[in-house]
Design a protein around this motif. Structure first.
Motif, PDB file in Angstrom:
ATOM      1  N   GLY A 171       3.395  89.360   9.463  1.00 18.29           N
ATOM      2  CA  GLY A 171       3.159  88.926   8.090  1.00 18.29           C
ATOM      3  C   GLY A 171       2.034  89.699   7.435  1.00 18.29           C
ATOM      4  N   LEU A 172       2.150  89.897   6.116  1.00 13.52           N
ATOM      5  CA  LEU A 172       1.129  90.589   5.318  1.00 13.52           C
ATOM      6  C   LEU A 172       1.109  89.985   3.916  1.00 13.52           C
ATOM      7  CD1 LEU A 172       1.937  94.331   6.152  1.00 13.52           C
ATOM      8  CD2 LEU A 172      -0.108  93.097   6.888  1.00 13.52           C
ATOM      9  N   ARG A 173      -0.100  89.783   3.395  1.00 14.71           N
ATOM     10  CA  ARG A 173      -0.223  89.336   2.012  1.00 14.71           C
ATOM     11  C   ARG A 173      -1.580  89.757   1.477  1.00 14.71           C
ATOM     12  NH1 ARG A 173      -0.535  83.163   1.411  1.00 14.71           N
ATOM     13  NH2 ARG A 173      -2.691  83.629   1.921  1.00 14.71           N
ATOM     14  N   GLN A 174      -1.574  90.551   0.415  1.00 14.16           N
ATOM     15  CA  GLN A 174      -2.848  90.958  -0.187  1.00 14.16           C
ATOM     16  C   GLN A 174      -3.461  89.788  -0.951  1.00 14.16           C
ATOM     17  OE1 GLN A 174      -3.520  94.960  -1.867  1.00 14.16           O
ATOM     18  NE2 GLN A 174      -3.937  93.947  -3.821  1.00 14.16           N
ATOM     19  N   ASN A 175      -4.786  89.668  -0.890  1.00 13.40           N
ATOM     20  CA  ASN A 175      -5.485  88.626  -1.637  1.00 13.40           C
ATOM     21  C   ASN A 175      -5.572  88.993  -3.113  1.00 13.40           C
ATOM     22  OD1 ASN A 175      -5.949  86.998   0.611  1.00 13.40           O
ATOM     23  ND2 ASN A 175      -7.837  88.081   1.138  1.00 13.40           N
ATOM     24  N   SER A 176      -5.769  87.993  -3.931  1.00 13.81           N
ATOM     25  CA  SER A 176      -5.773  88.192  -5.382  1.00 13.81           C
ATOM     26  C   SER A 176      -6.914  89.085  -5.846  1.00 13.81           C
ATOM     27  CB  SER A 176      -5.849  86.838  -6.099  1.00 13.81           C
ATOM     28  OG  SER A 176      -7.010  86.124  -5.705  1.00 13.81           O
ATOM     29  N   ASN A 177      -7.997  89.171  -5.054  1.00 13.12           N
ATOM     30  CA  ASN A 177      -9.117  90.032  -5.469  1.00 13.12           C
ATOM     31  C   ASN A 177      -8.839  91.511  -5.251  1.00 13.12           C
ATOM     32  OD1 ASN A 177      -9.419  90.436  -2.704  1.00 13.12           O
ATOM     33  ND2 ASN A 177     -11.305  89.235  -2.533  1.00 13.12           N
ATOM     34  N   LYS A 226      -9.241  93.282  -2.749  1.00  5.94           N
ATOM     35  CA  LYS A 226     -10.182  93.939  -1.833  1.00  5.94           C
ATOM     36  C   LYS A 226      -9.888  93.647  -0.367  1.00  5.94           C
ATOM     37  CE  LYS A 226     -13.968  93.728  -5.218  1.00  5.94           C
ATOM     38  NZ  LYS A 226     -15.343  93.208  -5.467  1.00  5.94           N
ATOM     39  N   SER A 227      -8.983  92.746  -0.115  1.00 11.01           N
ATOM     40  CA  SER A 227      -8.683  92.352   1.266  1.00 11.01           C
ATOM     41  C   SER A 227      -7.287  91.754   1.313  1.00 11.01           C
ATOM     42  CB  SER A 227      -9.723  91.347   1.777  1.00 11.01           C
ATOM     43  OG  SER A 227      -9.705  90.160   0.985  1.00 11.01           O
ATOM     44  N   GLY A 228      -6.843  91.453   2.510  1.00  9.12           N
ATOM     45  CA  GLY A 228      -5.539  90.829   2.682  1.00  9.12           C
ATOM     46  C   GLY A 228      -5.479  90.077   3.992  1.00  9.12           C
ATOM     47  N   VAL A 229      -4.425  89.301   4.141  1.00  2.00           N
ATOM     48  CA  VAL A 229      -4.236  88.515   5.359  1.00  2.00           C
ATOM     49  C   VAL A 229      -3.143  89.169   6.202  1.00  2.00           C
ATOM     50  CG1 VAL A 229      -3.637  86.257   6.307  1.00  2.00           C
ATOM     51  CG2 VAL A 229      -4.940  86.414   4.170  1.00  2.00           C
ATOM     52  N   VAL A 230      -3.439  89.316   7.494  1.00  5.56           N
ATOM     53  CA  VAL A 230      -2.507  89.909   8.452  1.00  5.56           C
ATOM     54  C   VAL A 230      -2.158  88.854   9.488  1.00  5.56           C
ATOM     55  CG1 VAL A 230      -2.135  91.762  10.130  1.00  5.56           C
ATOM     56  CG2 VAL A 230      -3.612  92.162   8.134  1.00  5.56           C
ATOM     57  N   TRP A 231      -0.861  88.631   9.722  1.00  5.35           N
ATOM     58  CA  TRP A 231      -0.398  87.723  10.766  1.00  5.35           C
ATOM     59  C   TRP A 231       0.111  88.545  11.936  1.00  5.35           C
ATOM     60  CZ3 TRP A 231      -0.018  86.512   5.672  1.00  5.35           C
ATOM     61  CH2 TRP A 231      -0.295  85.199   5.264  1.00  5.35           C
ATOM     62  N   VAL A 232      -0.295  88.208  13.137  1.00  3.78           N
ATOM     63  CA  VAL A 232       0.191  88.908  14.327  1.00  3.78           C
ATOM     64  C   VAL A 232       0.622  87.897  15.380  1.00  3.78           C
ATOM     65  CG1 VAL A 232      -1.204  90.986  13.979  1.00  3.78           C
ATOM     66  CG2 VAL A 232      -2.125  89.103  15.353  1.00  3.78           C
ATOM     67  N   ARG A 233       1.633  88.275  16.146  1.00  2.00           N
ATOM     68  CA  ARG A 233       2.030  87.510  17.327  1.00  2.00           C
ATOM     69  C   ARG A 233       1.559  88.291  18.544  1.00  2.00           C
ATOM     70  NH1 ARG A 233       5.528  83.481  17.671  1.00  2.00           N
ATOM     71  NH2 ARG A 233       6.536  84.040  15.706  1.00  2.00           N
ATOM     72  N   VAL A 249      -5.593  86.681  10.134  1.00  3.32           N
ATOM     73  CA  VAL A 249      -6.958  87.121   9.924  1.00  3.32           C
ATOM     74  C   VAL A 249      -7.072  87.819   8.574  1.00  3.32           C
ATOM     75  CG1 VAL A 249      -6.482  89.266  11.181  1.00  3.32           C
ATOM     76  CG2 VAL A 249      -8.833  88.473  10.969  1.00  3.32           C
ATOM     77  N   MET A 250      -8.210  87.616   7.902  1.00  3.92           N
ATOM     78  CA  MET A 250      -8.458  88.296   6.630  1.00  3.92           C
ATOM     79  C   MET A 250      -9.167  89.612   6.911  1.00  3.92           C
ATOM     80  SD  MET A 250     -10.576  87.014   3.251  1.00  3.92           S
ATOM     81  CE  MET A 250      -9.777  85.409   3.325  1.00  3.92           C
ATOM     82  N   VAL A 251      -8.569  90.717   6.438  1.00  5.69           N
ATOM     83  CA  VAL A 251      -9.050  92.058   6.753  1.00  5.69           C
ATOM     84  C   VAL A 251      -9.379  92.805   5.467  1.00  5.69           C
ATOM     85  CG1 VAL A 251      -8.501  94.235   7.924  1.00  5.69           C
ATOM     86  CG2 VAL A 251      -7.619  92.081   8.829  1.00  5.69           C
ATOM     87  N   ARG A 252     -10.479  93.541   5.503  1.00  5.09           N
ATOM     88  CA  ARG A 252     -10.868  94.349   4.344  1.00  5.09           C
ATOM     89  C   ARG A 252      -9.875  95.482   4.098  1.00  5.09           C
ATOM     90  NH1 ARG A 252     -15.710  93.076   6.882  1.00  5.09           N
ATOM     91  NH2 ARG A 252     -17.312  92.175   5.523  1.00  5.09           N
ATOM     92  N   LYS A 253      -9.761  95.891   2.828  1.00  3.53           N
ATOM     93  CA  LYS A 253      -9.013  97.095   2.490  1.00  3.53           C
ATOM     94  C   LYS A 253      -9.951  98.297   2.552  1.00  3.53           C
ATOM     95  CE  LYS A 253      -5.910  97.281  -0.699  1.00  3.53           C
ATOM     96  NZ  LYS A 253      -5.241  97.257  -2.019  1.00  3.53           N
ATOM     97  N   ARG A 254      -9.407  99.418   2.942  1.00  4.70           N
ATOM     98  CA  ARG A 254     -10.181 100.660   2.909  1.00  4.70           C
ATOM     99  C   ARG A 254     -10.330 101.132   1.471  1.00  4.70           C
ATOM    100  NH1 ARG A 254      -7.052 103.286   5.710  1.00  4.70           N
ATOM    101  NH2 ARG A 254      -8.096 103.350   7.737  1.00  4.70           N
ATOM    102  N   ASP A 255      -9.241 101.003   0.702  1.00  3.67           N
ATOM    103  CA  ASP A 255      -9.199 101.470  -0.688  1.00  3.67           C
ATOM    104  C   ASP A 255      -8.674 100.326  -1.555  1.00  3.67           C
ATOM    105  OD1 ASP A 255      -8.842 102.692  -3.115  1.00  3.67           O
ATOM    106  OD2 ASP A 255      -7.328 104.130  -2.421  1.00  3.67           O
ATOM    107  N   ALA A 256      -9.535  99.786  -2.395  1.00  6.96           N
ATOM    108  CA  ALA A 256      -9.146  98.652  -3.238  1.00  6.96           C
ATOM    109  C   ALA A 256      -8.003  99.007  -4.185  1.00  6.96           C
ATOM    110  CB  ALA A 256     -10.347  98.155  -4.032  1.00  6.96           C
TER     111      ALA A 256
END
Length: 344
Positions: free
Chosen positions: A112-118, A120-127, A145-152
């Motif tokens: 799973g992947l979903r970028q946050n509304s700001n 600057k980051s997104g949520v990554v789902w892993v099994r 987990v919420m992970v930072r973006k390298r490039d906004a």
């Protein structure tokens, strides 16, 4: 060309990506001794070869949360090195005991992947799966987990949010081969309370507290080879404080739950979990539990009990979880939903 690895950022993940994590690790009695030094862990099945043998096992396996910490720690450099926060868990199952001398490795699939509304980051789902030296899966779980973006300004991926089970079904719980509580010694285990003594809806105040120290937290994160920057680098946060590893809170709360749940011997499933608020050095942890469900198993004398374990830095006697707004109370650090095995 740089030979160092800055870790993955949000845009480095894609759905279906499989990551084999370095480095396999052989675990032994040293891990058990250090675990019991870090946490007041006293469950008899993980403390005594004789008690385990009387329960039908070949000896005392390593604590179920040792397996969790080792498997989790392997994933950190690839999944959460640049994390802002570890958000939750689901569909966790312990499938085989881990024995002294086993070698564990981990692999994860991005589901799973979903970028946050700001932006600057997104949520990554892993099994994630933990495997032993003969490629048997000993543990698997989903986390996000919420992970930072390298490039906004990087284009966001199409949002994919996995549909996860609210709980592991009782029929899907795996009881270790040979386990029997038919000849269970309640006196040596520490409490007389058996599966039938607990009622769904019952809440248990575990009474005891333990203040988290910086030194023990740093020893734990090094022991589990958890390299997340928020745990190691005091300059990584604006407040200059190192965030206590969430697994450290889980193990501390589980150990504190011995007082009232001494016979909840083995964790066999992780239904859900949330690190509700950050924990820092100097916080005093207390814990309470709620009985959510019960089920019988096919193993002699073995029942399954589903528990909500709540760690708090406030008073555990008031059983506060969330406010009227539905948000976690600021004193709540952990909300963990799991299945354990207990003598009937």
């Amino acid at each position: 060309m740089s030979k160092t690895n800055p870790g993955r950022f949000f845009e480095d993940y894609h759905i279906g990506q499989v990551i084999r994590h370095a480095v396999p690790r052989t675990v032994a009695e040293g891990e058990r001794a250090l675990y019991h030094a870090l946490y007041p862990a006293r469950h008899a099945l993980y403390s005594s070869d004789e008690f385990a043998a009387r329960s039908g096992l070949e000896g005392s396996p390593l604590d179920d949360l040792i397996a969790f910490h080792v498997v989790f720690g392997k994933t950190v450099p690839d999944i959460s090195l640049n994390a802002i926060a570890n958000l939750g868990y689901a569909e966790g199952r312990w499938l085989r005991p881990v024995w002294p001398g086993d070698t564990l490795r981990s692999e994860s699939e991005v589901i799973g992947l979903r970028q946050n509304s700001n932006g600057k980051s997104g949520v990554v789902w892993v099994r994630t799966r933990g495997l032993n030296q003969v490629d048997e899966v000993v543990l698997k779980y989903v986390r996000w987990v919420m992970v930072r973006k390298r490039d906004a300004d990087a284009s966001p991926p199409d949002a994919v949010v996995p549909q996860l089970a609210g709980a592991v079904a009782a029929d899907d719980l795996v009881v270790p081969e040979g386990l029997s509580f038919a000849d269970y010694d309640f006196e040596l285990a520490g409490e007389p309370h058996r599966w039938g003594d607990y009622a769904v809806g019952e809440k248990i105040n575990h009474v005891d507290g333990c203040t988290v120290e910086e030194a023990e937290h740093m020893l734990a994160t090094r022991l589990w080879q958890n390299t997340a920057k928020v745990h190691f680098d005091a300059t990584n946060r604006e407040d200059g404080r190192r965030l206590i590893y969430g697994g450290h809170v889980i193990s501390m709360a589980r150990a504190l739950s011995f007082n009232g749940l001494a016979n909840a011997q083995m964790i066999v499933a992780l239904n859900a979990g949330a690190h509700a608020n950050p924990c820092f050095s100097g916080d005093t942890l207390r814990a309470w539990s709620e009985v959510l469900d019960k089920a019988e198993t096919d193993a002699p004398g073995v029942g399954a009990i589903r528990l909500r374990l709540v760690a708090t830095k406030g008073d555990s006697a008031d059983f506060v979880l969330k406010g009227e707004d539905g948000k976690y109370d600021p004193q709540v650090l952990l909300d963990l939903d799991y299945w354990a095995l207990m003598p009937i």
